[in-house]
Design a protein around this motif. Sequence first.
Motif, PDB file in Angstrom:
ATOM      1  N   HIS A   1       0.840  -1.204   0.000  1.00  0.00           N
ATOM      2  CA  HIS A   1       0.000   0.000   0.000  1.00  0.00           C
ATOM      3  C   HIS A   1       0.875   1.254   0.000  1.00  0.00           C
ATOM      4  N   LEU A   2       1.940   1.230   0.793  1.00  0.00           N
ATOM      5  CA  LEU A   2       2.858   2.371   0.838  1.00  0.00           C
ATOM      6  C   LEU A   2       3.512   2.570  -0.528  1.00  0.00           C
ATOM      7  N   ALA A   3       3.843   1.476  -1.205  1.00  0.00           N
ATOM      8  CA  ALA A   3       4.441   1.566  -2.543  1.00  0.00           C
ATOM      9  C   ALA A   3       3.494   2.280  -3.504  1.00  0.00           C
ATOM     10  N   VAL A   4       2.212   1.957  -3.451  1.00  0.00           N
ATOM     11  CA  VAL A   4       1.218   2.619  -4.320  1.00  0.00           C
ATOM     12  C   VAL A   4       1.151   4.109  -3.987  1.00  0.00           C
ATOM     13  N   VAL A   5       1.140   4.433  -2.694  1.00  0.00           N
ATOM     14  CA  VAL A   5       1.042   5.844  -2.280  1.00  0.00           C
ATOM     15  C   VAL A   5       2.277   6.622  -2.744  1.00  0.00           C
ATOM     16  N   THR A   6       3.475   6.090  -2.488  1.00  0.00           N
ATOM     17  CA  THR A   6       4.693   6.836  -2.831  1.00  0.00           C
ATOM     18  C   THR A   6       4.918   6.923  -4.339  1.00  0.00           C
ATOM     19  N   GLN A   7       4.571   5.863  -5.069  1.00  0.00           N
ATOM     20  CA  GLN A   7       4.892   5.837  -6.499  1.00  0.00           C
ATOM     21  C   GLN A   7       3.797   6.438  -7.383  1.00  0.00           C
ATOM     22  N   LEU A   8       2.542   6.341  -6.954  1.00  0.00           N
ATOM     23  CA  LEU A   8       1.464   6.827  -7.817  1.00  0.00           C
ATOM     24  C   LEU A   8       0.738   8.043  -7.252  1.00  0.00           C
ATOM     25  N   GLU A   9       0.282   7.946  -6.007  1.00  0.00           N
ATOM     26  CA  GLU A   9      -0.570   9.006  -5.460  1.00  0.00           C
ATOM     27  C   GLU A   9       0.180  10.308  -5.204  1.00  0.00           C
ATOM     28  N   LEU A  10       1.414  10.219  -4.740  1.00  0.00           N
ATOM     29  CA  LEU A  10       2.172  11.447  -4.464  1.00  0.00           C
ATOM     30  C   LEU A  10       2.452  12.228  -5.741  1.00  0.00           C
ATOM     31  N   ARG A  11       2.526  11.539  -6.848  1.00  0.00           N
ATOM     32  CA  ARG A  11       2.814  12.179  -8.133  1.00  0.00           C
ATOM     33  C   ARG A  11       1.633  13.042  -8.612  1.00  0.00           C
ATOM     34  N   GLN A  12       0.445  12.738  -8.085  1.00  0.00           N
ATOM     35  CA  GLN A  12      -0.750  13.453  -8.529  1.00  0.00           C
ATOM     36  C   GLN A  12      -1.079  14.642  -7.626  1.00  0.00           C
TER      37      GLN A  12
ATOM     38  N   LEU B   1       2.465  20.652  -2.298  1.00  0.00           N
ATOM     39  CA  LEU B   1       2.588  19.401  -1.556  1.00  0.00           C
ATOM     40  C   LEU B   1       3.860  18.661  -1.962  1.00  0.00           C
ATOM     41  N   ARG B   2       4.149  18.650  -3.262  1.00  0.00           N
ATOM     42  CA  ARG B   2       5.360  17.977  -3.751  1.00  0.00           C
ATOM     43  C   ARG B   2       6.618  18.636  -3.202  1.00  0.00           C
ATOM     44  N   LEU B   3       6.591  19.959  -3.048  1.00  0.00           N
ATOM     45  CA  LEU B   3       7.750  20.671  -2.483  1.00  0.00           C
ATOM     46  C   LEU B   3       7.987  20.245  -1.034  1.00  0.00           C
ATOM     47  N   LYS B   4       6.899  20.053  -0.282  1.00  0.00           N
ATOM     48  CA  LYS B   4       7.029  19.608   1.106  1.00  0.00           C
ATOM     49  C   LYS B   4       7.566  18.180   1.158  1.00  0.00           C
ATOM     50  N   ILE B   5       7.143  17.363   0.209  1.00  0.00           N
ATOM     51  CA  ILE B   5       7.614  15.974   0.142  1.00  0.00           C
ATOM     52  C   ILE B   5       9.103  15.950  -0.216  1.00  0.00           C
ATOM     53  N   ASN B   6       9.503  16.860  -1.111  1.00  0.00           N
ATOM     54  CA  ASN B   6      10.927  16.950  -1.479  1.00  0.00           C
ATOM     55  C   ASN B   6      11.793  17.324  -0.282  1.00  0.00           C
ATOM     56  N   GLU B   7      11.228  18.086   0.651  1.00  0.00           N
ATOM     57  CA  GLU B   7      11.957  18.426   1.885  1.00  0.00           C
ATOM     58  C   GLU B   7      12.292  17.154   2.668  1.00  0.00           C
TER      59      GLU B   7
END
Length: 197
Positions: free
Chosen positions: A99-110, A115-121
């Motif tokens: 489930h984490l793999a789906v979230v990190t690889q697919l959902e975060l990209r959308q 939000l992506r900038l915070k994730i890059n931190e």
Amino acid sequence: MKKNKPKYHQIIDAAVIAIAENGYHQAQVSKIARQAGVADGTIYLYFKNKEDILISLFQEKVGMFAVKMRESIQIKAKAAEQLRMLVENHFTMLTEDPHLAVVTQLELRQSNKELRLKINEVLKEYFLLIDQILQDGIDNGEFRSNLNIRLARQMIFGTLDEMITTWVMNDQKYDLTASAPDVVEMLLNGFSAEKRR
């Protein structure tokens, strides 16, 4: 502190499942609450909103992974061994939590740009870890002295990221971790018949 409370982790784990199964945009706070077995209002005792949940789960899962990896690679003297451990553990972490793999690889990209900038931190700590491995390899003569660390890090992370995304898109039908030795071999030696220093 909220992070030390059991319900915080319960909600984080529930959010991973709810987002993976429904998609980030369809995973309403009520669905996350239901998955966690808590009242909707309980979520707001720990998180500001759904975006805060997503960032927190990423910090918790990927941030903690970087910290644990930093501790475990210190026992390996050679940079090549450190890199091997990093690749194997990266693959293992996500294969053990599909489930984490789906979230990190697919959902975060959308997610949106902010939000992506915070994730890059959060990823910065992980990138620093890769940079440290590469610098150690240069310092001890395992890697060539003119190695472009930034480019090498992008190649390493990009390779891992693409392999996990492909694995997720193929419904996780094969053993990703089994490919780790080949991935490390290719990263360390490139594709030439002769080993290059």
